[in-house]
Design a protein around this motif. Structure first.
Motif, mmCIF file in Angstrom:
data_model
loop_
_atom_site.group_PDB
_atom_site.id
_atom_site.type_symbol
_atom_site.label_atom_id
_atom_site.label_comp_id
_atom_site.label_asym_id
_atom_site.label_seq_id
_atom_site.Cartn_x
_atom_site.Cartn_y
_atom_site.Cartn_z
ATOM 1 N N PRO A 55 38.094 8.599 40.814
ATOM 2 C CA PRO A 55 39.530 9.336 40.294
ATOM 3 C C PRO A 55 40.026 10.211 41.254
ATOM 4 N N PRO A 56 39.337 10.856 42.407
ATOM 5 C CA PRO A 56 39.995 11.455 43.050
ATOM 6 C C PRO A 56 40.956 10.702 44.138
ATOM 7 N N VAL A 69 43.674 8.862 40.876
ATOM 8 C CA VAL A 69 44.269 9.607 39.467
ATOM 9 C C VAL A 69 44.999 10.778 40.201
ATOM 10 N N ARG A 70 46.304 10.648 39.944
ATOM 11 C CA ARG A 70 47.230 11.762 40.496
ATOM 12 C C ARG A 70 47.388 13.020 39.642
ATOM 13 N N ALA A 71 46.565 13.233 38.683
ATOM 14 C CA ALA A 71 46.485 14.378 37.752
ATOM 15 C C ALA A 71 45.852 15.473 38.230
ATOM 16 N N GLY A 72 45.106 15.391 39.513
ATOM 17 C CA GLY A 72 44.223 16.432 39.843
ATOM 18 C C GLY A 72 45.049 16.804 41.331
ATOM 19 N N MET A 73 45.605 18.090 41.025
ATOM 20 C CA MET A 73 46.227 18.614 42.368
ATOM 21 C C MET A 73 45.569 18.736 43.635
ATOM 22 N N ALA A 74 44.284 19.250 43.568
ATOM 23 C CA ALA A 74 43.549 19.541 44.714
ATOM 24 C C ALA A 74 43.073 18.072 45.007
ATOM 25 N N TRP A 75 42.944 17.032 44.278
ATOM 26 C CA TRP A 75 42.836 15.815 44.971
ATOM 27 C C TRP A 75 44.067 15.254 45.708
ATOM 28 N N ASN A 76 45.332 15.332 45.128
ATOM 29 C CA ASN A 76 46.582 14.967 45.675
ATOM 30 C C ASN A 76 46.690 15.671 47.010
#
Length: 616
Positions: free
Chosen positions: A190-191, A194-201
């Protein structure tokens, strides 16, 4: 092996040599022949090569294949990148697993495109590596390199071409064919995906920037970016401009001692170290590039950053034009200015200057059903009691846009794929109180016309839509649409019928007409234009060129000179290019072009046009 290949054919060869397995795209000149070549010559090869409904879908198919480890390539023309840009920018954060090449073909001139879009800026915006070939040989070689580099840096790589590279033909030395690289694995992450996690982005953005730092070092092993000559006057080139410069320099004696040619193959990220090394000792720099001053601005910024005071000339200084396509004459003038003397003209220039070629707008083909549809539409407007100039007609991208030319003068706008319906809706919601018509082709409807029609139905806007269904993507070379039962590759499909889509959307009134039954279509336009709601007429008849190729010509028409009174009604109403005016001022028909539609005979008031056997 040495083959004479067009640039697009060479790219198709590069697909095979790179082991690319999934190739998708949407037709658009000058890029269309890549997939068309694969369709023609890939029989027996293990390859997925199919047109998609639009560029966004095509890219996402290629991305999905790449995430699973397969090598993939997606083709599109410049404006197609706009359609696909949303998922492309997100793909820079997810990265890829199998190699992914984005082929984007720009059209300086423009020759067949609505804008002179310079897609190099997209590399900077998306932060994706971009490389550019200058010849069919490099088009093939760089296609292979783009796949390898994509896997090296784990990012999609943009292969940017322009029309003269796509359509030029030259000798190409082929290489070995690699087996296709297919699906290996796709792990849940997911990190990364998935672009729904702002910290991941935020973390993926840092990863992306770090990946870009490795590109200049990685490309060295592929032999990209080159230098010729040792002069202190330097010329920086990219893409096809390299050929223009070298042709001009071939007329300069011992040019290698006067000029240094720096060829930039990697357009993004800008190869800083290569440029600083190559431009060391230059007293002045001429940048020759097509479309915008992309390299010129980058080089100026680089020199300023290094506090190097070297004069840079190009489009911003007026040495080269900001608009239009380059050629050897224009480049010769710029090179002459930095040399300080005129470069000798090639011997054939004088001949070209004396040759006057008349300009003429591209016409609808003889027998084109769109001609009948627009005539019926205009007569239907009149029958409904409106003046022709009272009813705005929004056009769309495709053959039917040629109706803007005389004698039809039918459409008022042609903006972008699918825009006819939404722009017509905009005029209505903006307060226009008379009927509005949108015209759109079948392929364009599938590409980007469905969503605006949903919007119009949902908002209960009064609108007449003509779907001009000739059962093919005609203007770019007769590619398949989702309504086909079998694609060019032989893949058996589940056809999607436009009428079924229209019914499912819930349009208020729907009719299917044959545009060659003109009276019926006139009556239907006259009826539907006054009805409230979203009313759709599907004018369905096959493309004339495709029909002739499949079925041949079963009848033709000729003009009886004894009856022709030179009123020119047939010419002025239809504009059919098979009609011409003879030395006796009477209308004639080019029998080789006539496909026997009979439209000219219908509108001859003196019955001077008659049917004949196709063999007469």
């Amino acid at each position: 092996m040495r083959l004479a290949l067009m640039g697009n054919e060479a790219i198709a060869r590069g697909v095979i040599e790179s082991g690319t397995y999934v190739v998708t795209g949407y037709p658009g000149t000058p890029s269309s022949e890549v997939l068309m070549t694969l369709h023609e010559y890939s029989e027996g090869l293990d390859l997925y090569a199919e047109w998609a409904v639009n560029e966004r879908v095509a890219f996402e198919i290629a991305l999905g294949a790449s995430l699973g480890g397969a090598r993939s390539l997606v083709t599109m023309k410049g404006p197609g990148f706009n359609v696909a840009s949303d998922p492309i920018l997100s793909a820079a954060y997810s990265g890829v697993n199998g190699g992914l090449t984005i082929l984007v073909a720009d059209d300086p001139g423009p020759i067949t495109t609505q804008t002179e879009q310079d897609s190099r800026w997209y590399a900077k915006l998306s932060k994706l590596p971009m490389i550019t070939p200058s010849s069919p040989q490099e088009a093939k070689d760089f296609t292979v390199v783009s796949q390898l580099l994509s896997e090296d840096v784990m990012l999609p790589v943009i292969l940017r071409t322009t029309t003269r590279v796509n359509h030029a033909v030259s000798e190409v030395i082929t290489g070995d064919v690699r087996p296709p690289k297919k699906y290996r694995e796709f792990r849940k992450d997911p990190p990364r995906y998935v672009r729904a996690g702002m910290a991941w982005n935020l973390e993926r953005h840092k990863w992306l920037n770090n990946q870009l730092k490795t590109v200049e070092g990685l490309v060295r092993k592929y032999g990209l970016n080159k230098v010729w000559g040792e002069g202190s006057s330097c010329v920086v080139v990219e893409g096809v401009s390299y050929n223009y410069v070298m042709e001009v320099l071939s007329r300069v004696e011992s040019w290698e001692r006067k000029i240094r040619v720096v060829k930039v193959d990697v357009l993004y990220p800008i190869p800083r170290n290569f440029l600083l090394d190559s431009l060391s000792g230059c007293k002045e720099i001429l940048v020759v590039e097509e479309l915008d001053p992309y390299l010129e601005e980058s080089i100026k910024a680089l020199l300023q950053d290094q506090d190097l005071r070297i004069k840079v000339f190009g489009k911003l200084s007026g040495y080269l034009p900001l608009e239009g396509e380059l050629n050897t004459r224009v480049v010769s003038q710029a090179v002459s200015r930095i040399l300080g003397h005129e470069v000798a003209e090639p011997y054939h220039d004088g001949m070209i200057k004396d040759l006057e070629v008349p300009t003429r707008p591209p016409p609808l083909c003889p027998g084109c059903p769109h001609r009948n549809s627009y005539i019926a539409m205009l007569l239907g407007i009149a029958k409904a009691g409106y003046k022709r100039d009272e009813i705005p007609v929004f056009g769309d991208i495709g053959c039917y846009a040629l109706s803007v030319n005389p004698p039809l003068n039918a459409i008022w706008t042609e903006h972008s794929m699918g825009a006819s319906i939404s722009m017509a809706m905009g005029l209505k919601v903006g307060g226009f109180d008379k009927p509005v018509i949108a015209t759109i082709g079948d392929s364009t409807f599938f590409h980007a016309g469905i969503q605006p029609l949903i919007e119009a139905v949902n908002k209960r806007v009064d609108l007449l839509v003509l779907v001009l269904d000739n059962s093919v993507v005609a203007m770019t070379g007769h590619q398949s649409t989702p309504a086909w039962e079998t694609t060019e590759s032989g893949r058996v499909t589940k056809p999607v019928e436009i009428v079924d889509v229209l019914k499912s959307i819930g349009v208020d009134n729907l009719a299917v007409v044959n545009p060659f039954e003109i009276d019926e279509m006139i009556n239907k336009v006259s009826e539907f234009i006054k009805k409230p709601g979203v009313n759709v007429i599907v004018a369905k008849a096959p493309c004339a060129l495709l029909k002739v190729r499949r079925e041949g010509v079963k009848k033709k028409y000729t003009v009886l000179s004894s009856k022709c009174v030179s009123c020119l009604a047939c010419v002025r109403l239809t504009g059919c290019p098979a009609l011409y005016i003879g030395d006796d001022n009477k209308v004639k028909i080019l029998m080789d072009d006539c496909v026997g539609c009979g439209l000219c005979a219908r509108y001859c008031p003196y019955k001077a046009i008659v049917e004949v056997s196709p063999h007469e």
